[in-house]
Design a protein around this motif. Structure first.
Motif, short mmCIF file in Angstrom:
data_model
loop_
_atom_site.label_atom_id
_atom_site.label_comp_id
_atom_site.label_asym_id
_atom_site.label_seq_id
_atom_site.Cartn_x
_atom_site.Cartn_y
_atom_site.Cartn_z
N LEU A 96 44.97 33.93 39.56
CA LEU A 96 43.92 34.89 39.92
C LEU A 96 43.87 36.05 38.94
O LEU A 96 42.80 36.48 38.50
N ILE A 97 45.04 36.57 38.61
CA ILE A 97 45.10 37.71 37.67
C ILE A 97 44.53 37.29 36.31
O ILE A 97 43.74 38.03 35.70
N LEU A 98 44.90 36.11 35.84
CA LEU A 98 44.42 35.64 34.53
C LEU A 98 42.91 35.46 34.53
O LEU A 98 42.23 35.90 33.58
N ILE A 99 42.36 34.84 35.58
CA ILE A 99 40.92 34.63 35.66
C ILE A 99 40.18 35.96 35.67
O ILE A 99 39.20 36.17 34.92
N CYS A 100 40.62 36.88 36.52
CA CYS A 100 39.97 38.20 36.62
C CYS A 100 40.05 38.95 35.28
O CYS A 100 39.07 39.55 34.82
N PHE A 101 41.21 38.90 34.66
CA PHE A 101 41.41 39.60 33.38
C PHE A 101 40.48 39.05 32.30
O PHE A 101 39.82 39.80 31.58
N THR A 151 33.33 40.41 29.68
CA THR A 151 32.12 41.17 30.02
C THR A 151 32.23 42.66 29.69
O THR A 151 31.30 43.42 29.96
N SER A 152 33.37 43.08 29.13
CA SER A 152 33.59 44.47 28.68
C SER A 152 33.33 45.49 29.78
O SER A 152 32.70 46.54 29.56
N VAL A 153 33.83 45.18 30.97
CA VAL A 153 33.69 46.12 32.09
C VAL A 153 34.53 47.37 31.84
O VAL A 153 34.13 48.49 32.18
N TYR A 154 35.70 47.21 31.22
CA TYR A 154 36.59 48.32 30.93
C TYR A 154 36.75 48.49 29.42
O TYR A 154 36.58 47.52 28.65
N PRO A 155 37.07 49.69 28.97
CA PRO A 155 37.05 49.98 27.53
C PRO A 155 38.11 49.26 26.71
O PRO A 155 37.93 49.07 25.51
N PHE A 199 35.42 46.00 43.95
CA PHE A 199 35.30 44.71 43.26
C PHE A 199 33.93 44.07 43.52
O PHE A 199 33.55 43.12 42.84
N ALA A 200 33.18 44.63 44.49
CA ALA A 200 31.84 44.11 44.76
C ALA A 200 30.91 44.32 43.56
O ALA A 200 29.91 43.62 43.41
N ALA A 201 31.26 45.30 42.71
CA ALA A 201 30.43 45.59 41.54
C ALA A 201 30.86 44.80 40.31
O ALA A 201 30.25 44.91 39.25
N TRP A 202 31.92 44.00 40.43
CA TRP A 202 32.38 43.20 39.30
C TRP A 202 31.39 42.07 39.01
O TRP A 202 30.66 41.63 39.90
N PRO A 203 31.39 41.56 37.79
CA PRO A 203 30.38 40.58 37.39
C PRO A 203 30.69 39.16 37.85
O PRO A 203 31.80 38.83 38.28
#
Length: 483
Positions: free
Chosen positions: A284-289, A295-299, A326-330
């Motif tokens: 899960l961590i790997l997929i989310c990361f 998608t460049s959500v974080y800098p 996390f509802a705003a994640w892509p």
């Protein structure tokens, strides 16, 4: 059915529960926030009610049977959830109606972590502490605590322990006497809570916030003293500490005991459920990361990894803390994380969901059925590690899965009937049945805007999830009530 004995025990437990109103009253006195009176009144009311229920039935001390154990556990959670709402109804801030107060109390006691409140940091400290304390008490299961002290009051505990303990195998005890088992569980639980509070304090939290968040972290509850949850602190170190203690708390507590008693970390890695749990978390961590990075959500990558790890662990263990919504994640991440909460923590942990061991057994059973299609005459045994699993346990897991799915569908349809849209109804059902907390749609931030009818339905979902479906569902079968 030993009704008078059950009523006597409920009276004692309500009276004992009244003691939990004292610490919030002391917090109110310490901070001079003016919120102590509701807790003092609640203490007196609970103590008096418990005494009046116990006194006429004090002579009834019949030994509990299995059916009695199921009934008293269900009554215990329903009664204490209702009793736990009394201070919230009496308090001037927050100004809550009965449905909202009951929702908040049941959410705390079942460690769901869903809230109807906004402006949480503006509430009196006593109220904030009380919400966290409810989760801490519910985390291990107040019944297990009661099992440790009930023998002193002349009540056997194994029936209660079997009804309360999560997981498919409920006959295993760490020690020969059930009271000793419950005490060892609470020693580990208390030690983790103290260690977590100290770590949070050293990472920069105030003592009040550290204790409150340690309560909800070790309980895998998710309540916070801030609207922004753990994200309020904006600290990678605090996020990491929370991840570590969520993972520890989501592991089978008897496994912790075995590792401590054997003085060997290798004990963990001999357990197939633990290894599967770590594998699920890593995936899960790997997929989310990777998705957040793509998608460049974080800098930068380090920030993305911290948020990915935190949100994946928090949601999949059913804690429900957040650094950002996390509802705003892509893409598919919000739905992926909601589905991960169906797996939840390990059996015998404070996490919700169906439990890792059940999902593992379902997978192994599926593989066995595929092999049988290819080789119909072959004999295949399902094993956990090197130990074969009895077919009755596999059948029980399939039965649990079917019941879980049925309850989920019924609750979701009932929520849609009250006016919720499909996404909100689906995620709210998942959030409460899995004891997760946050959802999507109208309940992404809080549950305050949904109809009162929806709140009552979700209270039922929380109790179903906390008592692992069968404990509550068995009361609706005619065979349960036959002599």
């Amino acid at each position: 059915m030993q009704y008078r004995s059950i009523i006597r025990i409920l009276g004692m437990l309500i009276a004992i529960f009244s003691i939990t109103m004292v610490p919030p009253a002391l917090v109110a006195y310490w901070y001079q926030d003016g919120a102590g009176v509701p807790f003092i009144l609640s203490f007196l009311l609970c103590l008096l009610s418990g005494f009046l229920i116990w006194y006429p039935n004090r002579q009834y001390r019949a030994e509990l049977k299995v059916r009695d154990g199921f009934l008293i556990v269900v009554l215990f959670w329903i009664v204490l959830g209702a009793v736990g709402a009394i201070p919230l109804v009496l308090a001037e801030r927050p100004n809550m109606n009965l449905a909202s107060a009951m929702f908040e109390a049941f959410s705390g006691l079942t460690t769901t972590g869903a809230t109807v409140l906004t402006g949480i940091e503006l509430l009196p400290k006593a109220i904030l502490y009380y919400r966290q304390q409810l989760q801490w008490l519910g985390g291990m299961g107040i019944i297990v605590l009661a099992v440790a002290i009930l023998p002193l009051l002349g009540v056997g505990g194994m029936q209660l322990y079997r009804a309360e303990t999560p997981g498919p195998v409920k006959d295993n005890k760490m020690t020969p006497r059930i009271a000793d088992t419950a005490k060892h569980l609470w020693y580990i639980y208390l030690a983790l809570t103290l260690a977590c509070a100290l770590a949070f304090y050293l990472a920069g939290m105030s003592w009040f916030d550290a204790i409150c968040h340690a309560f909800s972290t070790v309980a895998i509850g998710g309540f916070s003293t801030y609207d922004a949850s753990i994200g309020h602190f904006d600290s990678g170190l605090i996020n990491t500490i929370c991840i570590v203690f969520l993972l520890i708390s989501a592991v089978n507590f008897p496994l912790h005991f075995a590792a401590i008693r054997g003085k060997s970390v290798a004990t963990y890695f001999r357990d197939p459920e633990f290894k599967t749990f770590l594998g699920i978390q890593a995936a899960l961590i790997l997929i989310c990361f990777l998705v957040l990075l793509h998608t460049s959500v974080y800098p930068d990558g380090l920030t993305a990894l911290n948020h990915a790890a935190f949100q994946a662990v928090s949601t999949s263990t059913t804690a429900g803390f957040s650094t950002q919504s996390f509802a705003a994640w892509p893409l598919f991440l919000p739905i992926l994380l909601i589905f991960s909460s169906f797996i939840g923590g390990c059996a015998g942990s404070t996490g919700g969901g169906m439990k890792v061991v059940r999902v593992l057994l379902l997978f192994k059973q599926g593989v066995r059925e595929l092999n049988r299609l290819i080789h119909p005459r072959a004999m295949y045994a399902i094993k956990l590690g090197r130990r074969p699993v009895e077919d009755r346990i596999v059948q029980a897991v399939w039965g649990f899965f079917a019941a879980y799915a049925l309850v989920f569908v019924v609750i979701m349809l009932a929520l849609i009937f009250t006016g919720l849209d499909n996404i909100t109804a689906f995620s709210a059902t998942a959030a409460c049945l899995n004891n997760l907390g946050p959802g999507l749609g109208e309940v992404a931030a809080h549950f305050g805007n949904i109809p009162d009818a929806s709140k009552w339905i979700l209270i039922i979902a929380m109790v179903f999830g906390r008592l692992e479906i069968f404990t509550l569902l068995v009361l609706f079968t005619p065979a349960f009530w036959r002599n």
